[in-house]
Design a protein around this motif. Structure first.
Motif, mmCIF file in Angstrom:
data_model
loop_
_atom_site.group_PDB
_atom_site.id
_atom_site.type_symbol
_atom_site.label_atom_id
_atom_site.label_comp_id
_atom_site.label_asym_id
_atom_site.label_seq_id
_atom_site.Cartn_x
_atom_site.Cartn_y
_atom_site.Cartn_z
ATOM 1 N N UNK A 182 -57.125 -69.821 35.524
ATOM 2 C CA UNK A 182 -58.462 -69.794 36.104
ATOM 3 C C UNK A 182 -59.467 -69.959 34.960
ATOM 4 N N UNK A 183 -60.732 -70.050 35.337
ATOM 5 C CA UNK A 183 -61.748 -70.323 34.328
ATOM 6 C C UNK A 183 -61.839 -69.206 33.299
ATOM 7 N N UNK A 184 -61.648 -67.968 33.747
ATOM 8 C CA UNK A 184 -61.732 -66.839 32.815
ATOM 9 C C UNK A 184 -60.656 -66.931 31.734
ATOM 10 N N UNK A 185 -59.461 -67.355 32.110
ATOM 11 C CA UNK A 185 -58.382 -67.503 31.128
ATOM 12 C C UNK A 185 -58.729 -68.585 30.103
ATOM 13 N N UNK A 206 -56.453 -80.922 41.926
ATOM 14 C CA UNK A 206 -56.431 -79.738 41.061
ATOM 15 C C UNK A 206 -56.639 -80.127 39.596
ATOM 16 N N UNK A 207 -56.181 -81.314 39.209
ATOM 17 C CA UNK A 207 -56.408 -81.777 37.837
ATOM 18 C C UNK A 207 -57.900 -81.814 37.525
ATOM 19 N N UNK A 208 -58.699 -82.277 38.480
ATOM 20 C CA UNK A 208 -60.152 -82.300 38.283
ATOM 21 C C UNK A 208 -60.718 -80.886 38.199
ATOM 22 N N UNK A 209 -60.190 -79.970 39.007
ATOM 23 C CA UNK A 209 -60.654 -78.589 38.937
ATOM 24 C C UNK A 209 -60.356 -77.991 37.566
ATOM 25 N N UNK A 210 -59.140 -78.196 37.094
ATOM 26 C CA UNK A 210 -58.774 -77.694 35.764
ATOM 27 C C UNK A 210 -59.670 -78.286 34.684
ATOM 28 N N UNK A 211 -59.964 -79.569 34.811
ATOM 29 C CA UNK A 211 -60.846 -80.215 33.844
ATOM 30 C C UNK A 211 -62.232 -79.587 33.867
#
Length: 232
Positions: A182-185, A206-211
């Protein structure tokens, strides 16, 4: 837009047999930024690219049984064939193939081959390389032998205290199971100067979300698909 590095998981492993020269060649053709692979050691000290510690072999098109890599010598390995007649590559073969075209990310699966891995990295000084493992002692040991080696730690658990894990050894990358990111990590790792590489991410959405969270690398079985998501 931030675009993470696209890392071919065991090569282009949906199109070709994983961890073979064919899979790595195809990933390079698909413009992967990195090649990820797994290594073990033979009885006579060579470093072999294969995921499992045991080879399931074919000889002349017939099943040849199984053999533990650590019990094979290089001549015995050279006689082995994988499914489809593919030879079992040595890490030396892959580093020569990749050259300066991509970064080679080496997951060390077996203990006590750190010195052999470090020697191969010295043998190919122009190849961009990094070493990672679930056993965090292994990449740390490679870096002790070869201080310029980039190292990473693999994790398939959510880290409640990322800084506590990363601080003592300061790995350059945290290889985290994609669904436990997640973003906090990502923020916590970046605060320690550590990149985050997601494995194994095959979903363009999900790749775009991770990016968007700042993930630095996407390890994927489908490098062409993930690349197309960012370079349509």
């Amino acid at each position: 837009m931030h675009i993470p590095d696209i890392i071919a998981h065991r090569g282009s492993s949906r199109e070709c047999l994983e961890n073979t020269l064919a899979a790595f060649t195809r990933a390079l053709e698909q413009q992967a930024d990195g090649i990820e692979l797994d290594v073990h050691g033979t009885a006579d000290g060579h470093v072999v690219v294969h995921h499992d510690p045991v080879l399931t072999l074919e000889r002349g098109g017939d099943a040849g049984g199984a053999a533990a890599i650590r019990e094979l010598t290089l001549p015995e390995l050279r006689r082995a064939q994988l499914r489809g007649g593919h030879p079992v590559p040595l890490l030396d073969d892959v580093l020569a193939l990749v050259g300066t075209k991509a970064t080679v990310y080496i997951e060390v699966k077996a203990p006590r081959i750190e010195a052999a891995v470090a020697a191969l990295l010295d043998r190919h000084p122009t190849v961009r390389t990094a070493v990672h493992s679930f056993d965090h002692r292994i990449p740390a040991a490679v870096r002790m032998i070869r201080p310029t080696t980039e190292i990473g730690f693999l994790s398939d658990s959510y880290l409640i205290d990322p800084a506590g894990m990363l601080r003592p050894t300061a790995p350059g990358a945290l290889w985290q199971y994609t669904h436990l990111i997640d973003e906090a990590l990502v923020i916590s790792a970046h605060e320690r100067g550590t990149k985050v590489i997601a494995w194994t991410e095959n979903d363009p959405v999900r790749a775009h979300l991770l990016a968007s969270w700042g993930v630095d690398g996407l390890c994927t079985d489908v490098p062409a698909t993930i690349r197309a998501a960012f370079y349509p």
